[in-house]
Scaffold this motif. Structure first.
Motif, PDB file in Angstrom:
ATOM      1  N   VAL A  19       0.824  -1.223   0.000  1.00  0.00           N
ATOM      2  CA  VAL A  19       0.000   0.000   0.000  1.00  0.00           C
ATOM      3  C   VAL A  19       0.861   1.278   0.000  1.00  0.00           C
ATOM      4  CG1 VAL A  19      -1.798   1.276   1.200  1.00  0.00           C
ATOM      5  CG2 VAL A  19      -1.945  -1.198   1.033  1.00  0.00           C
ATOM      6  N   PRO A  20       1.887   1.374   0.858  1.00  0.00           N
ATOM      7  CA  PRO A  20       2.710   2.590   0.818  1.00  0.00           C
ATOM      8  C   PRO A  20       3.420   2.802  -0.519  1.00  0.00           C
ATOM      9  CG  PRO A  20       3.178   1.327   2.795  1.00  0.00           C
ATOM     10  CD  PRO A  20       2.310   0.484   1.943  1.00  0.00           C
ATOM     11  N   ILE A  21       3.682   1.702  -1.239  1.00  0.00           N
ATOM     12  CA  ILE A  21       4.322   1.855  -2.554  1.00  0.00           C
ATOM     13  C   ILE A  21       3.471   2.778  -3.425  1.00  0.00           C
ATOM     14  CG2 ILE A  21       4.953   0.687  -4.706  1.00  0.00           C
ATOM     15  CD1 ILE A  21       5.401  -1.823  -3.125  1.00  0.00           C
ATOM     16  N   ILE A  22       2.175   2.483  -3.459  1.00  0.00           N
ATOM     17  CA  ILE A  22       1.278   3.264  -4.315  1.00  0.00           C
ATOM     18  C   ILE A  22       1.198   4.703  -3.803  1.00  0.00           C
ATOM     19  CG2 ILE A  22      -1.016   3.323  -5.385  1.00  0.00           C
ATOM     20  CD1 ILE A  22       0.409   0.784  -6.054  1.00  0.00           C
ATOM     21  N   PRO A  80       4.595 -20.428   0.826  1.00  0.00           N
ATOM     22  CA  PRO A  80       5.788 -20.036   0.069  1.00  0.00           C
ATOM     23  C   PRO A  80       5.894 -18.500   0.042  1.00  0.00           C
ATOM     24  CG  PRO A  80       4.037 -20.716  -1.430  1.00  0.00           C
ATOM     25  CD  PRO A  80       3.457 -20.740  -0.048  1.00  0.00           C
ATOM     26  N   VAL A  81       7.018 -17.963   0.485  1.00  0.00           N
ATOM     27  CA  VAL A  81       7.125 -16.516   0.699  1.00  0.00           C
ATOM     28  C   VAL A  81       7.179 -15.731  -0.617  1.00  0.00           C
ATOM     29  CG1 VAL A  81       8.510 -14.678   1.726  1.00  0.00           C
ATOM     30  CG2 VAL A  81       8.234 -16.832   2.935  1.00  0.00           C
ATOM     31  N   VAL A  82       7.979 -16.207  -1.578  1.00  0.00           N
ATOM     32  CA  VAL A  82       8.165 -15.419  -2.813  1.00  0.00           C
ATOM     33  C   VAL A  82       6.851 -15.211  -3.570  1.00  0.00           C
ATOM     34  CG1 VAL A  82       9.322 -15.326  -5.049  1.00  0.00           C
ATOM     35  CG2 VAL A  82      10.593 -15.980  -3.008  1.00  0.00           C
ATOM     36  N   PRO A  83       6.086 -16.287  -3.865  1.00  0.00           N
ATOM     37  CA  PRO A  83       4.824 -16.029  -4.560  1.00  0.00           C
ATOM     38  C   PRO A  83       3.871 -15.159  -3.738  1.00  0.00           C
ATOM     39  CG  PRO A  83       5.011 -18.353  -4.014  1.00  0.00           C
ATOM     40  CD  PRO A  83       6.324 -17.728  -3.730  1.00  0.00           C
ATOM     41  N   LEU A  84       3.946 -15.291  -2.395  1.00  0.00           N
ATOM     42  CA  LEU A  84       3.067 -14.467  -1.555  1.00  0.00           C
ATOM     43  C   LEU A  84       3.381 -12.975  -1.724  1.00  0.00           C
ATOM     44  CD1 LEU A  84       0.867 -14.714   0.861  1.00  0.00           C
ATOM     45  CD2 LEU A  84       2.783 -13.830   2.169  1.00  0.00           C
ATOM     46  N   LEU A  85       4.666 -12.664  -1.837  1.00  0.00           N
ATOM     47  CA  LEU A  85       5.054 -11.260  -2.021  1.00  0.00           C
ATOM     48  C   LEU A  85       4.474 -10.720  -3.322  1.00  0.00           C
ATOM     49  CD1 LEU A  85       8.808 -11.192  -0.937  1.00  0.00           C
ATOM     50  CD2 LEU A  85       6.811 -10.485   0.357  1.00  0.00           C
ATOM     51  N   PHE A  86       4.642 -11.493  -4.408  1.00  0.00           N
ATOM     52  CA  PHE A  86       4.109 -11.044  -5.691  1.00  0.00           C
ATOM     53  C   PHE A  86       2.586 -11.012  -5.664  1.00  0.00           C
ATOM     54  CE2 PHE A  86       8.389 -12.159  -7.004  1.00  0.00           C
ATOM     55  CZ  PHE A  86       8.699 -11.041  -7.766  1.00  0.00           C
ATOM     56  N   PHE A  87       2.006 -11.979  -4.980  1.00  0.00           N
ATOM     57  CA  PHE A  87       0.558 -12.038  -4.838  1.00  0.00           C
ATOM     58  C   PHE A  87       0.060 -10.746  -4.177  1.00  0.00           C
ATOM     59  CE2 PHE A  87      -3.290 -13.178  -2.587  1.00  0.00           C
ATOM     60  CZ  PHE A  87      -3.988 -13.879  -3.545  1.00  0.00           C
ATOM     61  N   SER A  88       0.721 -10.335  -3.094  1.00  0.00           N
ATOM     62  CA  SER A  88       0.322  -9.119  -2.379  1.00  0.00           C
ATOM     63  C   SER A  88       0.436  -7.902  -3.278  1.00  0.00           C
ATOM     64  CB  SER A  88       1.202  -8.910  -1.148  1.00  0.00           C
ATOM     65  OG  SER A  88       1.144 -10.031  -0.336  1.00  0.00           O
ATOM     66  N   PHE A  89       1.504  -7.873  -4.055  1.00  0.00           N
ATOM     67  CA  PHE A  89       1.699  -6.760  -4.968  1.00  0.00           C
ATOM     68  C   PHE A  89       0.568  -6.690  -5.991  1.00  0.00           C
ATOM     69  CE2 PHE A  89       3.336  -5.687  -9.217  1.00  0.00           C
ATOM     70  CZ  PHE A  89       3.432  -4.322  -9.040  1.00  0.00           C
ATOM     71  N   PHE A  90       0.180  -7.852  -6.521  1.00  0.00           N
ATOM     72  CA  PHE A  90      -0.886  -7.871  -7.525  1.00  0.00           C
ATOM     73  C   PHE A  90      -2.218  -7.456  -6.918  1.00  0.00           C
ATOM     74  CE2 PHE A  90       1.814 -11.213  -9.736  1.00  0.00           C
ATOM     75  CZ  PHE A  90       2.303 -10.301 -10.655  1.00  0.00           C
ATOM     76  N   VAL A  91      -2.465  -7.909  -5.691  1.00  0.00           N
ATOM     77  CA  VAL A  91      -3.727  -7.554  -5.034  1.00  0.00           C
ATOM     78  C   VAL A  91      -3.855  -6.038  -4.954  1.00  0.00           C
ATOM     79  CG1 VAL A  91      -4.871  -7.509  -2.789  1.00  0.00           C
ATOM     80  CG2 VAL A  91      -4.087  -9.672  -3.732  1.00  0.00           C
ATOM     81  N   VAL A  92      -2.765  -5.384  -4.576  1.00  0.00           N
ATOM     82  CA  VAL A  92      -2.810  -3.935  -4.403  1.00  0.00           C
ATOM     83  C   VAL A  92      -2.887  -3.224  -5.747  1.00  0.00           C
ATOM     84  CG1 VAL A  92      -1.550  -1.929  -3.559  1.00  0.00           C
ATOM     85  CG2 VAL A  92      -1.647  -3.984  -2.199  1.00  0.00           C
ATOM     86  N   SER A  93      -2.110  -3.688  -6.712  1.00  0.00           N
ATOM     87  CA  SER A  93      -2.108  -2.931  -7.970  1.00  0.00           C
ATOM     88  C   SER A  93      -3.305  -3.241  -8.850  1.00  0.00           C
ATOM     89  CB  SER A  93      -0.821  -3.128  -8.756  1.00  0.00           C
ATOM     90  OG  SER A  93      -0.273  -4.339  -8.517  1.00  0.00           O
ATOM     91  N   TYR A  94      -3.943  -4.378  -8.642  1.00  0.00           N
ATOM     92  CA  TYR A  94      -5.101  -4.708  -9.471  1.00  0.00           C
ATOM     93  C   TYR A  94      -6.411  -4.465  -8.748  1.00  0.00           C
ATOM     94  CZ  TYR A  94      -2.506  -6.606 -13.299  1.00  0.00           C
ATOM     95  OH  TYR A  94      -1.685  -6.732 -14.382  1.00  0.00           O
ATOM     96  N   SER A  95      -6.445  -3.419  -7.926  1.00  0.00           N
ATOM     97  CA  SER A  95      -7.654  -3.220  -7.144  1.00  0.00           C
ATOM     98  C   SER A  95      -8.723  -2.471  -7.913  1.00  0.00           C
ATOM     99  CB  SER A  95      -7.319  -2.519  -5.838  1.00  0.00           C
ATOM    100  OG  SER A  95      -6.318  -1.577  -6.034  1.00  0.00           O
TER     101      SER A  95
END
Lengths: 266, 422
Positions: A239-242, B334-349
């Motif tokens: 969230v802070p990134i955005i 698995p940590v790595v996919p979770l990080l990307f998953f979180s990123f996608f959740v935020v950017s694809y809102s």
């Protein structure tokens, strides 16, 4: 009058398409591939700094959580964990133990919350959905512990997971940010700052959050663990990134507004 | 349990892979819109002979907005002898019928159609009007839209190109400042049109005909079988059928039209759910045809498939979240996919037009809406809302498929402005 004549001549010389600012539908911004490539050295610099400073940041994260637990009277025992080239120093800490009655009560309360916010139409829908998602996660974790006896993560594994997540976030975040930065008309310094600030911002966030999670889990027990990690863990980093991104974009937009020549006809 | 964990891990990676494909697609669109040569619409053809056009306005209980849309269409600068307006009164129970009748009496080129029996809803109304239209070009406007004076001319010019089967203009919410929800929708719309649609048009992919502020060739629509009265996304349906038959969709970014965006969460939820249900039905109907379409290039086929899957992605993300929760319970996240998953959740809102944050940012930058850029982080607040609405629609479509049931049209409620107040 002289000035207006001069302006008219300038307009004529420039041609109508250059003199009149284009309607928004015809606009483009002069984003060039060469400008976007400037993101690469900025990324490399931040990554090099991150690679060298991550061991220090991870150590700071572990030390702060140990200190915080000590101040709060939570018994914590650090142990060694080598992750790549980094010494992480996770810890075991005493968590509140939930008996079967409190687990069932937790699940029941969560079910009631979900029911209430499903039928109570007054609060805005996004808020209701968010409350319900939290309640469902906590309730299902309580039920899982009730039936299985324990979650897959104990305090040591959770601590290890938090530290490893933070390290991987610090190392991967610059790449994601660079992809954002490459698209927009930032200067080289702005690209460097944008990528650097997001990592810099995430460091204290991760450190404080880890200590807060330890403190919360020590008081409330493991049923909250999945909720904390999945909804307030890496998700909160993004969230802070955005937010930082939007602040940098406003600066770019100001510069574009000041210099109408930046707008180009499509 | 080990098998379940293994499946969940693989699934999480698949979700991340799917999201990465969409991220790449939209990154490409944004880059194309900001940095590449843009393809203009046909607006320079101002001396071309203007063809006849039939303007269709489907209406159901629209007494609060019908004056505004008809007044705007009457005021347009298109030659009067070359257009007709057909308001379709679709089983209205309020004063819509009376109002439309009064306009028809005053203006002979307004020729209302009154639907009193049979199927209800926009696709049924459009299907009803196809044989009645006097002209080959049909433009469609929803009743809450307010077309500007030159809009008809701008849209119609696209049909000068004999390869163009449909055209689409840009939708802009006129009540963007009403509340948080309408502001967020205005941002989604910006991303969807200013960047997404324009880039797809630039790249000769498949811009979407959106069902309003756009039009199509009547004969082509009839050749393709008209409109299915039970389709909830007749626009997606027509876009795909046109593409499969080798027709192109033109996108006119300058042809802006103003709509009333839903200002209540419940209304928006139902609208998104209906779109998703209809779009996912189109996915089931056209997926394999799209993959095999000989009339399309491989790039168009790939984009067409991704376009069809758009309203399934939130459900994929939600199930990915559930898989992550299961893995956490089991102590195997698995940590790595979770990080990307979180990123996608935020950017694809922003699922309204499926514009990720950077795409919306680019659109606001192009629009010169500097102050709106600071609202970008708030798009995250819509993630669960949009995701749940779209996933519910996807489940509805799946239920329709399993039970063979027919969807019922659910009109988006409009508030409008009473005449004489604005």
């Amino acid at each position: 009058l002289d000035a207006s004549i001069k302006n008219d001549q300038t307009s004529r010389q420039r041609g109508v398409r250059s003199a009149i600012a284009p309607h928004r539908s015809y606009r483009t911004i002069s984003v060039k591939a060469s400008g976007a490539f400037l993101t690469i050295p900025a990324l490399v610099i931040v990554e090099i700094i991150a690679v060298f400073s991550v061991p220090v940041m991870a150590r700071a994260m572990a030390q702060f959580a140990i200190y915080s637990a000590h101040v709060e009277g939570v018994v914590a025992r650090p142990f060694d964990d080598r992750f790549g080239w980094i010494d992480l120093r996770p810890m075991t800490f005493e968590m509140h133990h939930d008996d079967w009655i409190s687990l069932l009560v937790t699940a029941l309360v969560c079910a009631v919350i979900v029911a209430v916010f499903s039928f109570w139409q007054e609060p805005p829908m996004p808020l209701r959905f968010y409350i319900n998602l939290n309640a469902m996660l906590v309730g299902s974790a309580a039920l899982y512990i009730f039936f299985a006896g324990h979650l897959g993560y104990d305090s040591a594994a959770f601590s290890q997971l938090m530290l490893r997540t933070a390290v991987l976030t610090w190392l991967t975040l610059p790449i994601v940010i660079a992809l954002f930065a490459a698209l927009f008309p930032f200067s080289w310094w702005e690209r460097l700052l944008f990528i650097g600030i997001t990592v810099a911002y995430d460091t204290p966030l991760s450190i404080v959050r880890y200590a807060a999670f330890v403190s919360i889990l020590a008081r409330t027990g493991p049923a909250l663990m999945p909720d904390l990690y999945l909804l307030f863990g890496p998700l909160l980093d993004a969230v802070p990134i955005i937010t930082i991104f939007s602040v940098f974009l406003v600066q770019a937009a100001r510069r574009i507004d000041r210099n109408a020549g930046v707008w180009e006809w499509m | 349990m080990d098998v379940v964990i293994a499946i969940a891990r693989v699934y999480v990676w698949i979700v991340v892979g799917v999201m990465a494909i969409y991220a790449l697609r939209h990154w490409g669109f944004t880059w194309n819109r900001l940095a590449m040569r843009q393809r203009p619409y046909y607006q320079d053809l101002i001396d071309e002979d203007l063809p006849g056009v039939t303007i269709v306005v489907p209406m159901h209980d629209e007494q609060t907005v019908v004056h505004a849309v008809l007044d705007a269409l009457i005021a347009c600068d298109y030659p009067r002898d070359r257009f007709e307006i057909i308001p379709i009164d679709d089983h209205s129970s309020d004063d819509t019928t009376t109002i439309v009748g009064a306009y028809s009496a005053a203006y002979p080129f307004i020729k209302p159609v009154y639907a009193v029996g049979g199927d209800r809803g926009k696709p049924a109304a459009l299907d009803r009007v196809l044989p009645l239209a006097a002209h080959d070009i049909i433009l469609v406007f929803d009743a809450d839209y307010r077309p500007g004076k030159g809009l008809i001319r701008e849209l119609v010019m696209g049909f000068v190109d004999p390869e163009v089967g449909a055209v689409m203009g840009r939708v802009v919410p006129r009540n963007a400042n009403e509340n948080f929800l309408t502001r967020m929708q205005a941002m989604e719309r910006s991303g969807g049109y200013q960047v997404d649609q324009q880039a797809r048009y630039n790249m000769n992919l498949i811009p979407q005909y959106g069902g309003t502020v756009g039009g199509f060739r009547r004969n082509v629509a009839m050749e393709l079988g008209g409109f299915d009265p039970h389709a909830l996304a007749e626009d997606t349906d027509l876009t795909i059928r046109l593409a499969l038959a080798g027709w192109r969709v033109g996108y006119a970014n300058r042809a802006e039209c103003y709509e009333e965006a839903p200002a209540q969460w419940a209304v928006r939820f139902r609208q998104l759910r209906r779109w998703s249900r209809g779009h996912n039905r189109a996915l089931g109907t056209y997926l394999f045809a799209m993959m095999r379409a000989e009339a399309l290039t491989w790039q168009q086929r790939v984009d067409g498939v991704l376009l069809l899957f758009v309203y399934l992605v939130p459900a994929v993300l939600f199930t990915g979240f559930a898989a992550n929760a299961l893995l956490f319970f089991a102590g195997a996240i698995p940590v790595v996919p979770l990080l990307f998953f979180s990123f996608f959740v935020v950017s694809y809102s922003a699922f309204g037009n499926f514009g990720p944050a950077f795409e919306i940012a680019a659109a606001e930058l192009l629009d010169g809406a500097r102050e709106r850029l600071l609202l970008l982080p708030y798009l995250f607040a819509l993630f669960l809302f949009n995701g749940w609405a779209v996933s519910a629609g996807a489940m509805d479509a799946f239920g329709d498929f399993l039970k063979g049931r027919r969807a019922k049209w659910d009109r988006t409620q409009k508030i409008g402005t009473p005449r004489g107040v604005a």
